[in-house]
Design an enzyme around this catalytic site. Structure first.
Site, mmCIF file in Angstrom:
data_model
loop_
_atom_site.group_PDB
_atom_site.id
_atom_site.type_symbol
_atom_site.label_atom_id
_atom_site.label_comp_id
_atom_site.label_asym_id
_atom_site.label_seq_id
_atom_site.Cartn_x
_atom_site.Cartn_y
_atom_site.Cartn_z
ATOM 1 N NE ARG A 1 -4.350 -1.540 1.648
ATOM 2 C CZ ARG A 1 -5.310 -1.914 2.486
ATOM 3 N NH1 ARG A 1 -5.183 -1.700 3.786
ATOM 4 N NH2 ARG A 1 -6.390 -2.486 2.028
ATOM 5 C CE LYS B 1 -19.480 -11.846 7.540
ATOM 6 N NZ LYS B 1 -19.595 -10.638 8.379
ATOM 7 N N GLY C 1 -8.504 -8.716 -0.266
ATOM 8 C CA GLY C 1 -7.187 -8.938 0.325
ATOM 9 C C GLY C 1 -6.712 -10.375 0.174
ATOM 10 N N GLY D 1 -13.273 -3.288 0.742
ATOM 11 C CA GLY D 1 -14.620 -2.771 0.998
ATOM 12 C C GLY D 1 -15.017 -1.695 0.001
HETATM 13 P P1 ADP Z 1 -11.221 -11.616 -0.051
HETATM 14 O O1 ADP Z 1 -10.334 -11.084 1.050
HETATM 15 O O2 ADP Z 1 -10.437 -11.999 -1.262
HETATM 16 O O3 ADP Z 1 -12.372 -10.710 -0.344
HETATM 17 P P2 ADP Z 1 -12.735 -13.213 1.811
HETATM 18 O O4 ADP Z 1 -12.145 -12.419 2.930
HETATM 19 O O5 ADP Z 1 -14.177 -13.008 1.516
HETATM 20 O O6 ADP Z 1 -11.854 -12.992 0.480
HETATM 21 O O7 ADP Z 1 -12.559 -14.757 2.087
HETATM 22 C C1 ADP Z 1 -11.295 -15.356 2.286
HETATM 23 C C2 ADP Z 1 -11.386 -16.484 3.270
HETATM 24 O O8 ADP Z 1 -12.390 -17.405 2.887
HETATM 25 C C3 ADP Z 1 -10.101 -17.267 3.342
HETATM 26 O O9 ADP Z 1 -9.558 -17.124 4.637
HETATM 27 C C4 ADP Z 1 -10.517 -18.703 3.060
HETATM 28 O O10 ADP Z 1 -9.884 -19.642 3.923
HETATM 29 C C5 ADP Z 1 -11.991 -18.674 3.347
HETATM 30 N N1 ADP Z 1 -12.692 -19.747 2.653
HETATM 31 C C6 ADP Z 1 -12.832 -19.915 1.337
HETATM 32 N N2 ADP Z 1 -13.515 -21.034 1.064
HETATM 33 C C7 ADP Z 1 -13.820 -21.594 2.253
HETATM 34 C C8 ADP Z 1 -14.515 -22.764 2.647
HETATM 35 N N3 ADP Z 1 -15.055 -23.584 1.733
HETATM 36 N N4 ADP Z 1 -14.664 -23.011 3.963
HETATM 37 C C9 ADP Z 1 -14.130 -22.169 4.878
HETATM 38 N N5 ADP Z 1 -13.456 -21.065 4.574
HETATM 39 C C10 ADP Z 1 -13.297 -20.768 3.277
HETATM 40 MG MG MG Z 2 -10.559 -11.077 3.224
#
Ligand code: ADP
Ligand code: MG
Length: 395
Positions: free
Chosen positions: A38, A199, A352, A375
């Site tokens: 960053r 989520k 992230g 976000g």
């Molecule tokens: P990003 O940061 O790319 O937006 P998120 O924060 O929404 O992604 O999600 C990332 C997390 O989701 C990771 O820590 C990963 O371990 C978890 N994850 C992905 N698939 C699964 C799953 N099937 N069960 C539990 N956790 C999961």
């Molecule tokens: Mg994340």
């Protein structure tokens, strides 16, 4: 639509003091910056301003100090790293505002850089208190916002201050908004959107928006289990968000009426627990037996998703396909990452963990744009206005 806000490139800055809101919210490790991505992302704006003879007052938040000073969240390590990257001195203010800071700001000459303390040490930051915004404005003649990652928050340093000083977009913020806006407004087609991660509730509005805009939406990660639960499929111990099930049901209904194809996994990789050493089992369907949890998409799904990505004119990827931090469950995410890296189409990755996955696989360089704002990028993609952008001068 092109970017509609005034750019720092067009600001008269020579001999003037510029307050620059940057996103230096970096991970720290033992008093050092653990990842300087960053800070590097803000360098083009900082360097442009220095070259043009401005004096810089930089301000950022770091972590969540809850409105009072916390030495563990001081900007000091950030200032040290910035000085190394710039090859120039960075003066460090002892506080965010106050007499000493005003004196330091008043003494700045062209090209000098002053970094304020963590702006969230001040309770007025999150409250968007005009008193804090006014005090920040006192330190400079004009304002530049380059903190795209914080632009979805109407805080004193991201929004309030632009009511006191003329505000310009920094180069990073401008690029982020331009790239993400193009994905929703004029993408090269087919537009393929890959959504995963944990989520649903955070991302469901993005799913709904893209069901109207995209040609294909591919769902993976823990998110798919909210969809399967909504379809009455057994999910075992998989991560299911109760609120997400209702939202997923609505999205499924919408997908029925939409010309966009909503793709869900057709096979899975299961584990008994969220653990790299757990028993691993591949299944040829998506019905998760009791005692097991889905931790990755299966090989057939990964192939189908990779094919869709390879045929895309534009790919937007947000959220890993599985628990990629655990090596036995990284396969689906790796397949998507490799397909994104290899496709001739325009590729944009946000979130992230998705960016971290690309870095882990050594593929980050092969993507056209890595968004620095999780976000903020989701809100922009949903079609929301970002307060930190809206407050800037129109072009
Ligand atoms: P990003 O940061 O790319 O937006 P998120 O924060 O929404 O992604 O999600 C990332 C997390 O989701 C990771 O820590 C990963 O371990 C978890 N994850 C992905 N698939 C699964 C799953 N099937 N069960 C539990 N956790 C999961
Ligand atoms: Mg994340």
């Amino acid at each position: 639509m092109s970017f509609s806000k005034a750019s720092v490139r067009d600001a008269e800055v020579a001999g003037r003091r510029v307050l620059v809101r940057v996103d230096f919210n970096v991970p720290l490790d033992g008093g050092r910056v653990a990842d300087d991505t960053r800070i590097r992302a803000a360098l083009p704006t900082i360097e442009l301003l220095r070259e043009r003879g401005a004096a810089l007052v930089l301000v950022s938040h770091l972590g969540r100090p809850k409105g009072k000073p916390d030495p563990a969240l001081s900007m000091r390590p950030v200032g040290e790293r910035l000085a190394e990257l710039l090859g120039a001195e960075v003066q460090q203010a002892p506080t965010v505002i106050g007499g000493d800071v005003e004196t330091m700001a008043g003494g700045l000459g062209p090209g000098d850089v002053l970094l304020l303390e963590n702006v969230r040490f001040e309770p007025g930051e999150a409250e968007n208190d005009p008193k804090l915004a006014g005090a920040l404005a006192e330190l400079a003649d004009l304002y530049v916002n380059d903190a795209f990652g914080a632009a979805h928050r109407a805080h004193a340093s991201t929004e309030g201050v632009a009511h006191f000083l003329q505000g310009y977009a920094g180069l990073l913020l401008e690029r982020e908004v331009t790239v993400l806006t193009r994905v929703v407004e004029s993408p090269a087609r087919p537009l393929v959107v890959v959504l995963g991660g944990a989520k649903v509730s955070d991302k469901v509005r993005v799913i709904e928006r893209f069901l109207e805009i995209a040609n294909r939406v591919l769902i993976g990660g823990a998110m798919c289990f909210s969809f399967f639960r909504a379809q009455g499929i057994g999910t075992g111990n998989s991560l299911v968000e109760e609120e997400g099930v209702k939202l997923a049901a609505e999205a499924l209904e919408r997908a029925e009426k939409s010309s966009c194809e909503l793709m869900l996994p057709v096979d899975l990789v299961l584990g008994e627990s969220f653990d790299a050493a757990t028993e691993r089992r591949e299944i040829d369907d998506v019905e998760v037996p009791d005692g097991w949890m889905g931790l990755d998409v299966g090989a057939k799904t990964a192939r189908a998703y990779a094919e869709a990505i390879g045929a895309a004119g534009t790919v937007l990827w947000n959220g890993p396909m599985g628990a990629f931090e655990l090596e036995p469950f990284a396969t689906g995410t790796r397949a998507v990452a490799e397909a994104v890296a290899a496709t001739p189409g325009t590729t944009v990755v946000g979130g992230g963990d998705s960016v971290a996955a690309l870095q882990q696989f050594g593929l980050a360089e092969k993507v056209d744009w890595l968004s620095t704002g999780g976000g903020a990028s989701l809100e922009l993609l949903e079609g929301k206005k970002l307060p930190g952008v809206e407050a800037l001068l129109d072009a």
